[in-house]
Design an enzyme around this catalytic site. Structure first.
Site, mmCIF file in Angstrom:
data_model
loop_
_atom_site.group_PDB
_atom_site.id
_atom_site.type_symbol
_atom_site.label_atom_id
_atom_site.label_comp_id
_atom_site.label_asym_id
_atom_site.label_seq_id
_atom_site.Cartn_x
_atom_site.Cartn_y
_atom_site.Cartn_z
ATOM 1 N N ARG A 169 0.855 -1.183 0.000
ATOM 2 C CA ARG A 169 0.000 0.000 0.000
ATOM 3 C C ARG A 169 0.891 1.232 0.000
ATOM 4 O O ARG A 169 1.502 1.582 1.005
ATOM 5 C CB ARG A 169 -0.940 -0.009 1.205
ATOM 6 C CG ARG A 169 -2.019 -1.079 1.123
ATOM 7 C CD ARG A 169 -2.875 -0.900 -0.099
ATOM 8 N NE ARG A 169 -4.133 -1.641 -0.008
ATOM 9 C CZ ARG A 169 -5.070 -1.558 -0.902
ATOM 10 N NH1 ARG A 169 -4.919 -0.801 -1.982
ATOM 11 N NH2 ARG A 169 -6.179 -2.258 -0.769
ATOM 12 N N ALA A 193 -10.886 -6.499 -1.257
ATOM 13 C CA ALA A 193 -11.703 -5.283 -1.274
ATOM 14 C C ALA A 193 -11.556 -4.602 -2.619
ATOM 15 O O ALA A 193 -10.662 -4.929 -3.399
ATOM 16 C CB ALA A 193 -11.262 -4.342 -0.155
ATOM 17 N N GLU A 244 -14.989 -8.286 -6.921
ATOM 18 C CA GLU A 244 -13.693 -8.223 -6.232
ATOM 19 C C GLU A 244 -13.296 -9.561 -5.615
ATOM 20 O O GLU A 244 -12.122 -9.915 -5.607
ATOM 21 C CB GLU A 244 -13.711 -7.118 -5.175
ATOM 22 C CG GLU A 244 -13.785 -5.717 -5.753
ATOM 23 C CD GLU A 244 -12.588 -5.345 -6.619
ATOM 24 O OE1 GLU A 244 -11.476 -5.846 -6.392
ATOM 25 O OE2 GLU A 244 -12.782 -4.531 -7.550
ATOM 26 N N GLU A 261 -9.724 -10.950 -6.839
ATOM 27 C CA GLU A 261 -8.601 -11.016 -5.893
ATOM 28 C C GLU A 261 -8.341 -12.404 -5.327
ATOM 29 O O GLU A 261 -7.199 -12.750 -5.051
ATOM 30 C CB GLU A 261 -8.811 -10.001 -4.770
ATOM 31 C CG GLU A 261 -8.757 -8.574 -5.283
ATOM 32 C CD GLU A 261 -8.665 -7.522 -4.194
ATOM 33 O OE1 GLU A 261 -8.592 -7.881 -3.001
ATOM 34 O OE2 GLU A 261 -8.647 -6.329 -4.551
ATOM 35 N N GLU A 305 -2.411 -4.491 -10.023
ATOM 36 C CA GLU A 305 -2.636 -5.052 -8.690
ATOM 37 C C GLU A 305 -1.740 -6.275 -8.509
ATOM 38 O O GLU A 305 -1.841 -7.245 -9.253
ATOM 39 C CB GLU A 305 -4.104 -5.466 -8.599
ATOM 40 C CG GLU A 305 -4.704 -5.433 -7.256
ATOM 41 C CD GLU A 305 -6.215 -5.616 -7.321
ATOM 42 O OE1 GLU A 305 -6.852 -5.101 -6.406
ATOM 43 O OE2 GLU A 305 -6.755 -6.252 -8.245
#
Length: 183
Positions: free
Chosen positions: A63, A75, A91, A95, A139
């Protein structure tokens, strides 16, 4: 005394891909004016995917604002006007690579109401079917499993600091305890 503030003027200082920053002038109940800096954000969802064995799927990702790797629930950001449940379904698949036969709404939370109107919606996902994850191209994350009890303990000790994860883990634990005592 009434608690309110009325917008007198609003100026957009920055408009990005995810957030917009405004500088608002507001009238206060005492008649004075004040400045408020507001981050407009479409909101998001957090999903606590729970296996029948009581394990939770989590994601570990870097992050940038915190300059650290964070362990958190899967999330994602809502698109403006998007239904939170649709976002949760998307999501969870992206993920974790999972689909859920049951989503239970755990409520919503305001992560930073002092400067943002972001709302995070939390879901407990059960009856999971596992497949292949498809994260967004920007991501990079690792999926991990952890017993719910351990996740709650790590939230309580402060090892897990992500607000949406802490909120959803504690709400899910209480909900599951309530279900167990009534069933």
């Amino acid at each position: 005394m009434e608690l309110w503030e009325k917008t007198v003027d609003s100026q957009v200082l920055f408009e990005g891909r995810i957030v917009r920053l405004r500088k608002d002038t507001v009238a206060l109940p005492n008649g004075h004016l004040a400045t408020r800096e507001v981050v407009d954000h479409p909101g998001g969802v957090a999903i606590l995917p729970l296996t029948p064995q009581g394990e939770v799927f989590l994601v570990r990702q870097y992050r940038y604002p915190m300059e650290e790797t964070v362990l958190e629930l899967p999330a994602g950001k809502l698109e403006y006007g998007e239904d939170p449940l649709e976002c949760a379904v998307r999501e969870l698949h992206e993920e974790v690579g999972a689909t859920a036969g049951e989503f239970i709404y755990l409520g919503c939370a305001y992560p930073s109401p002092g400067f943002s109107h972001e709302v995070i919606h939390a879901y407990l996902a059960r009856d999971l079917s596992l497949g292949t994850s498809e994260p967004d191209e920007d991501e990079f994350l690792e999926v991990e499993r952890m017993p719910l009890e351990e996740l709650v303990e790590r939230c309580m000790t402060g090892e897990i600091k992500d607000a949406k994860t802490v909120i959803a883990a504690l709400k899910a634990k209480l909900l599951l305890e309530k279900e167990a005592s009534h069933g």
